[in-house]
Design a protein around this motif. Structure first.
Motif, PDB file in Angstrom:
ATOM      1  N   LEU A  15      41.260  42.453  70.646  1.00 19.16           N
ATOM      2  CA  LEU A  15      41.671  41.184  71.248  1.00 19.16           C
ATOM      3  C   LEU A  15      41.596  41.241  72.771  1.00 19.16           C
ATOM      4  O   LEU A  15      41.143  40.299  73.422  1.00 19.16           O
ATOM      5  CB  LEU A  15      43.089  40.817  70.801  1.00 19.16           C
ATOM      6  N   ILE A  16      42.059  42.338  73.339  1.00 21.39           N
ATOM      7  CA  ILE A  16      42.045  42.489  74.792  1.00 21.39           C
ATOM      8  C   ILE A  16      40.617  42.518  75.322  1.00 21.39           C
ATOM      9  O   ILE A  16      40.296  41.863  76.314  1.00 21.39           O
ATOM     10  CB  ILE A  16      42.845  43.728  75.227  1.00 21.39           C
ATOM     11  N   VAL A  17      39.740  43.248  74.641  1.00 21.72           N
ATOM     12  CA  VAL A  17      38.334  43.279  75.057  1.00 21.72           C
ATOM     13  C   VAL A  17      37.751  41.869  74.998  1.00 21.72           C
ATOM     14  O   VAL A  17      37.061  41.426  75.927  1.00 21.72           O
ATOM     15  CB  VAL A  17      37.525  44.259  74.174  1.00 21.72           C
ATOM     16  N   GLY A  18      38.049  41.134  73.940  1.00 23.29           N
ATOM     17  CA  GLY A  18      37.569  39.764  73.822  1.00 23.29           C
ATOM     18  C   GLY A  18      38.107  38.865  74.921  1.00 23.29           C
ATOM     19  O   GLY A  18      37.370  38.035  75.477  1.00 23.29           O
ATOM     20  N   MET A  19      39.388  39.023  75.268  1.00 21.53           N
ATOM     21  CA  MET A  19      39.980  38.219  76.338  1.00 21.53           C
ATOM     22  C   MET A  19      39.328  38.541  77.678  1.00 21.53           C
ATOM     23  O   MET A  19      39.066  37.638  78.477  1.00 21.53           O
ATOM     24  CB  MET A  19      41.491  38.448  76.411  1.00 21.53           C
ATOM     25  N   GLU A  20      39.057  39.820  77.916  1.00 23.11           N
ATOM     26  CA  GLU A  20      38.429  40.215  79.175  1.00 23.11           C
ATOM     27  C   GLU A  20      36.999  39.680  79.250  1.00 23.11           C
ATOM     28  O   GLU A  20      36.550  39.236  80.310  1.00 23.11           O
ATOM     29  CB  GLU A  20      38.464  41.731  79.328  1.00 23.11           C
ATOM     30  N   PHE A  46      38.374  22.439  85.799  1.00 25.23           N
ATOM     31  CA  PHE A  46      37.931  23.690  85.195  1.00 25.23           C
ATOM     32  C   PHE A  46      38.677  24.872  85.805  1.00 25.23           C
ATOM     33  O   PHE A  46      39.109  25.778  85.086  1.00 25.23           O
ATOM     34  CB  PHE A  46      36.416  23.882  85.374  1.00 25.23           C
ATOM     35  N   ALA A  47      38.853  24.864  87.107  1.00 32.35           N
ATOM     36  CA  ALA A  47      39.560  25.954  87.781  1.00 32.35           C
ATOM     37  C   ALA A  47      41.000  26.045  87.293  1.00 32.35           C
ATOM     38  O   ALA A  47      41.517  27.153  87.084  1.00 32.35           O
ATOM     39  CB  ALA A  47      39.512  25.756  89.294  1.00 32.35           C
ATOM     40  N   ARG A  48      41.660  24.904  87.094  1.00 34.08           N
ATOM     41  CA  ARG A  48      43.035  24.932  86.577  1.00 34.08           C
ATOM     42  C   ARG A  48      43.072  25.494  85.161  1.00 34.08           C
ATOM     43  O   ARG A  48      43.955  26.282  84.819  1.00 34.08           O
ATOM     44  CB  ARG A  48      43.649  23.538  86.623  1.00 34.08           C
ATOM     45  N   LEU A  49      42.098  25.110  84.336  1.00 38.96           N
ATOM     46  CA  LEU A  49      42.006  25.639  82.976  1.00 38.96           C
ATOM     47  C   LEU A  49      41.796  27.149  83.004  1.00 38.96           C
ATOM     48  O   LEU A  49      42.462  27.909  82.293  1.00 38.96           O
ATOM     49  CB  LEU A  49      40.863  24.951  82.233  1.00 38.96           C
ATOM     50  N   HIS A  50      40.889  27.579  83.861  1.00 37.03           N
ATOM     51  CA  HIS A  50      40.613  29.008  84.007  1.00 37.03           C
ATOM     52  C   HIS A  50      41.862  29.758  84.476  1.00 37.03           C
ATOM     53  O   HIS A  50      42.199  30.822  83.953  1.00 37.03           O
ATOM     54  CB  HIS A  50      39.459  29.192  84.996  1.00 37.03           C
ATOM     55  N   GLU A  55      46.466  33.345  83.500  1.00 40.62           N
ATOM     56  CA  GLU A  55      47.914  33.561  83.470  1.00 40.62           C
ATOM     57  C   GLU A  55      48.377  33.956  82.071  1.00 40.62           C
ATOM     58  O   GLU A  55      49.241  34.830  81.920  1.00 40.62           O
ATOM     59  CB  GLU A  55      48.643  32.294  83.916  1.00 40.62           C
ATOM     60  N   GLY A  56      47.828  33.313  81.061  1.00 45.20           N
ATOM     61  CA  GLY A  56      48.182  33.649  79.681  1.00 45.20           C
ATOM     62  C   GLY A  56      47.804  35.080  79.331  1.00 45.20           C
ATOM     63  O   GLY A  56      48.581  35.814  78.720  1.00 45.20           O
ATOM     64  N   VAL A  57      46.608  35.481  79.730  1.00 43.84           N
ATOM     65  CA  VAL A  57      46.158  36.853  79.485  1.00 43.84           C
ATOM     66  C   VAL A  57      47.064  37.840  80.216  1.00 43.84           C
ATOM     67  O   VAL A  57      47.502  38.842  79.649  1.00 43.84           O
ATOM     68  CB  VAL A  57      44.684  37.039  79.909  1.00 43.84           C
ATOM     69  N   LEU A  61      49.343  40.840  78.539  1.00 40.35           N
ATOM     70  CA  LEU A  61      49.180  42.239  78.934  1.00 40.35           C
ATOM     71  C   LEU A  61      50.497  42.821  79.451  1.00 40.35           C
ATOM     72  O   LEU A  61      50.830  43.979  79.161  1.00 40.35           O
ATOM     73  CB  LEU A  61      48.070  42.383  79.972  1.00 40.35           C
ATOM     74  N   ARG A  62      51.274  42.009  80.190  1.00 39.47           N
ATOM     75  CA  ARG A  62      52.585  42.480  80.658  1.00 39.47           C
ATOM     76  C   ARG A  62      53.525  42.725  79.473  1.00 39.47           C
ATOM     77  O   ARG A  62      54.251  43.719  79.447  1.00 39.47           O
ATOM     78  CB  ARG A  62      53.222  41.454  81.603  1.00 39.47           C
ATOM     79  N   GLN A  63      53.491  41.832  78.502  1.00 45.09           N
ATOM     80  CA  GLN A  63      54.339  42.002  77.323  1.00 45.09           C
ATOM     81  C   GLN A  63      53.967  43.269  76.576  1.00 45.09           C
ATOM     82  O   GLN A  63      54.825  44.001  76.088  1.00 45.09           O
ATOM     83  CB  GLN A  63      54.224  40.781  76.398  1.00 45.09           C
ATOM     84  N   ARG A  64      52.682  43.527  76.508  1.00 48.03           N
ATOM     85  CA  ARG A  64      52.212  44.747  75.837  1.00 48.03           C
ATOM     86  C   ARG A  64      52.740  45.989  76.559  1.00 48.03           C
ATOM     87  O   ARG A  64      53.220  46.932  75.935  1.00 48.03           O
ATOM     88  CB  ARG A  64      50.693  44.750  75.821  1.00 48.03           C
ATOM     89  N   GLU A  65      52.665  45.974  77.881  1.00 52.96           N
ATOM     90  CA  GLU A  65      53.161  47.112  78.647  1.00 52.96           C
ATOM     91  C   GLU A  65      54.671  47.267  78.498  1.00 52.96           C
ATOM     92  O   GLU A  65      55.176  48.385  78.389  1.00 52.96           O
ATOM     93  CB  GLU A  65      52.770  46.986  80.120  1.00 52.96           C
ATOM     94  N   LEU A  66      55.388  46.160  78.494  1.00 52.94           N
ATOM     95  CA  LEU A  66      56.839  46.231  78.285  1.00 52.94           C
ATOM     96  C   LEU A  66      57.161  46.824  76.926  1.00 52.94           C
ATOM     97  O   LEU A  66      58.082  47.630  76.798  1.00 52.94           O
ATOM     98  CB  LEU A  66      57.467  44.837  78.415  1.00 52.94           C
TER      99      LEU A  66
END
Length: 74
Positions: A15-20, A46-50, A55-57, A61-66
């Motif tokens: 999932l992380i590879v796909g998100m990246e 588009f920039a706001r969507l990006h 931010e979601g990613v 990732l922060r939750q995963r580290e926690l």
């Protein structure tokens, strides 16, 4: 209400590879939209969507580290 989903480490990594990869494609698309002269309002949307995707990613990732740090300390 939070939902806990148990994924294997391998599933999480995929999932992380796909998100990246998606993040890189969004960057490429942003540059392409600039090159073809997309109207500024469209480019801003588009920039706001990006940014929201990024931010979601970052949040995930922060939750995963926690979660990892809790596993080590608990």
């Amino acid at each position: 209400m939070a939902t806990l989903v148990r994924l294997t480490e391998e599933q999480i990594e995929r999932l992380i590879v796909g998100m990246e990869e998606m993040e890189e494609r969004l960057k490429d698309m942003h540059a392409e939209l600039i090159d073809i002269g997309v109207p500024k309002d469209t480019l801003s949307r588009f920039a706001r969507l990006h940014d929201r995707y990024t931010e979601g990613v970052a949040f995930l990732l922060r939750q995963r580290e926690l979660g990892r740090s809790e596993d080590r300390s608990g």
